[in-house]
Design a protein around this motif. Structure first.
Motif, PDB file in Angstrom:
ATOM      1  N   ARG A  45     -46.704  31.367  -9.783  1.00 11.53           N
ATOM      2  CA  ARG A  45     -46.461  30.790  -9.252  1.00 11.53           C
ATOM      3  C   ARG A  45     -45.220  29.792 -10.539  1.00 11.53           C
ATOM      4  O   ARG A  45     -44.137  29.351 -10.204  1.00 11.53           O
ATOM      5  N   THR A  46     -46.090  29.286 -11.488  1.00  8.81           N
ATOM      6  CA  THR A  46     -44.793  28.994 -12.680  1.00  8.81           C
ATOM      7  C   THR A  46     -43.421  29.851 -12.483  1.00  8.81           C
ATOM      8  O   THR A  46     -42.651  29.333 -13.603  1.00  8.81           O
ATOM      9  N   SER A  51     -36.185  27.059 -15.266  1.00 11.77           N
ATOM     10  CA  SER A  51     -36.807  26.392 -17.147  1.00 11.77           C
ATOM     11  C   SER A  51     -37.879  28.325 -16.816  1.00 11.77           C
ATOM     12  O   SER A  51     -37.821  28.523 -18.125  1.00 11.77           O
ATOM     13  N   ILE A  52     -38.657  27.767 -16.503  1.00  9.70           N
ATOM     14  CA  ILE A  52     -39.788  28.482 -16.947  1.00  9.70           C
ATOM     15  C   ILE A  52     -40.306  29.966 -16.441  1.00  9.70           C
ATOM     16  O   ILE A  52     -39.597  30.806 -17.602  1.00  9.70           O
ATOM     17  N   ILE A 106     -39.891  23.767 -24.750  1.00 12.25           N
ATOM     18  CA  ILE A 106     -40.697  23.388 -23.185  1.00 12.25           C
ATOM     19  C   ILE A 106     -40.693  22.065 -22.877  1.00 12.25           C
ATOM     20  O   ILE A 106     -41.490  20.988 -23.532  1.00 12.25           O
ATOM     21  N   SER A 107     -40.144  21.396 -21.838  1.00 11.67           N
ATOM     22  CA  SER A 107     -40.230  20.487 -21.254  1.00 11.67           C
ATOM     23  C   SER A 107     -41.658  19.700 -20.869  1.00 11.67           C
ATOM     24  O   SER A 107     -42.188  20.653 -20.332  1.00 11.67           O
ATOM     25  N   ASN A 108     -41.850  18.409 -21.162  1.00 12.72           N
ATOM     26  CA  ASN A 108     -43.192  17.772 -21.149  1.00 12.72           C
ATOM     27  C   ASN A 108     -43.466  18.054 -19.255  1.00 12.72           C
ATOM     28  O   ASN A 108     -44.144  18.306 -18.739  1.00 12.72           O
ATOM     29  N   ASP A 109     -42.206  17.814 -18.503  1.00 10.94           N
ATOM     30  CA  ASP A 109     -42.115  18.255 -17.428  1.00 10.94           C
ATOM     31  C   ASP A 109     -42.892  19.444 -16.349  1.00 10.94           C
ATOM     32  O   ASP A 109     -43.686  19.773 -16.075  1.00 10.94           O
ATOM     33  N   GLY A 184     -33.694  36.087 -14.035  1.00  8.61           N
ATOM     34  CA  GLY A 184     -35.034  35.955 -14.739  1.00  8.61           C
ATOM     35  C   GLY A 184     -36.602  36.024 -14.481  1.00  8.61           C
ATOM     36  O   GLY A 184     -37.506  37.127 -14.715  1.00  8.61           O
ATOM     37  N   GLY A 185     -37.062  34.815 -13.421  1.00 12.33           N
ATOM     38  CA  GLY A 185     -38.234  35.197 -12.750  1.00 12.33           C
ATOM     39  C   GLY A 185     -38.288  35.687 -11.746  1.00 12.33           C
ATOM     40  O   GLY A 185     -39.552  36.713 -12.026  1.00 12.33           O
TER      41      GLY A 185
END
Length: 334
Positions: A45-46, A51-52, A106-109, A184-185
């Protein structure tokens, strides 16, 4: 041993102080196959978060070395569950994961979201979708939540939700706001699906891919711009998984634990591995490997995650081959 003895043992334990032990029972005795599938979907899912997905696509770890990345992820997470967070292999796995993550911006969110998938997807798979041979109790859901809250703390994640409901709201809200197509995803998604197909005999590879697509929810199909699975395939996959659950319910309980490194689909380390040497070691890694990247004195003590030794630790060079060390090459330790 009776079918519900493990469940009864879980309910004699405390959902907070004994959350590691409860996770061990759930993952290695009660639902080893289901937990593996749920974790796979959680990570998948990520990729739909730009961003991931774009980061993973750029690193080439999920496209050029898909099998190894799959293995490393399963082994690192599996070692933490098997050994907990105390000194030893579990803490080594946590350190290795922190080192890898702190190599990237990598963001905290995003950290919070990924953590939420680990909490929510096992419950959805077993309870909401009905694919478990029994449902998780509220007590077990609390233990899962507490385990990942503890992991989030040791990863240095801020504002971790306090309840399962909080994690669920975080996941649903984050996906509604952020799910979007990226090249990319999509590449990472394609590579992952290609790998999943290799876990089945070649003669059924086409059916395996259709089955894999059929268990993805509409939000993922739409985000990755796949052709929607037919209603027949959706229904068939759902029936097959629920029938499997009914069969498993009538089986004897698993007395011997089944850990992640016993999974035959993990193929990168046939001669064993050292958890300190697996994963990635970027050449531009900003992490100083002999200190705790997130400075948890409660976990590691005042000297950080590992007191300074003679130079860098073995196996943490920028090339990071991940080859097993001499003392772990034959014992298959996790």
């Amino acid at each position: 041993m009776k079918r519900f003895d493990w469940r009864d043992e879980i309910h004699r334990l405390d959902a907070e102080t004994d959350c590691v032990r409860i996770m061990q029972i759930l993952n290695s005795h009660e639902f080893p196959w289901d937990m593996g599938r749920a974790l796979g979907i959680a990570l998948y899912r990520t990729y739909a978060v730009p961003s991931i997905g774009e980061l993973l696509g750029r690193t080439d770890q999920f496209t050029g070395q898909t099998q190894k990345r799959y293995d490393d992820t399963a082994l690192i997470l599996g070692n933490m569950i098997r050994h907990g967070f105390e000194p030893g292999k579990g803490r080594d796995a946590l350190r290795r994961m922190n080192q890898m993550h702190r190599s990237y911006d990598i963001s905290n969110d995003d950290y919070r979201y990924v953590l939420s998938t680990f909490v929510i997807m096992p419950v959805r798979w077993l309870n909401d979708y009905g694919y478990g041979w029994r449902k998780l109790s509220d007590h077990e859901i609390s233990a899962i939540t507490n385990y990942y809250r503890k992991l989030g703390k040791y990863m240095g994640i801020k504002d971790v939700p306090e309840t399962y409901e909080g994690f669920r709201e975080l996941l649903d809200g984050y996906e509604a706001e952020h799910f979007a197509y990226t090249e990319g995803g999509r590449r990472v998604s394609d590579s992952t699906l290609d790998l999943m197909v290799t876990f089945y005999p070649p003669r059924v590879s086409g059916l395996a891919r259709k089955f894999s697509m059929a268990i993805l929810d509409e939000s993922l199909i739409k985000t990755f711009r796949y052709d929607p699975p037919s209603k027949a395939w959706r229904r068939s996959a759902d029936i097959a998984l629920k029938l499997r659950a009914k069969v498993v319910r009538r089986m004897k309980p698993r007395e011997e634990p089944l850990w992640a490194d016993m999974n035959p689909n993990i193929r990168s380390y046939p001669d064993g591995y050292d958890v300190n040497g697996i994963g990635t070691f970027p050449a531009t890694c900003p992490v100083q490997h002999n200190v705790d990247p997130v400075a948890h004195e409660e976990l590691y003590g005042e000297e950080g995650d590992r007191p300074a030794e003679n130079g860098e630790n073995a196996g943490t060079s920028s090339e990071g081959s991940g080859k097993p060390t001499a003392d772990t090459a034959s014992d298959g330790r996790a």
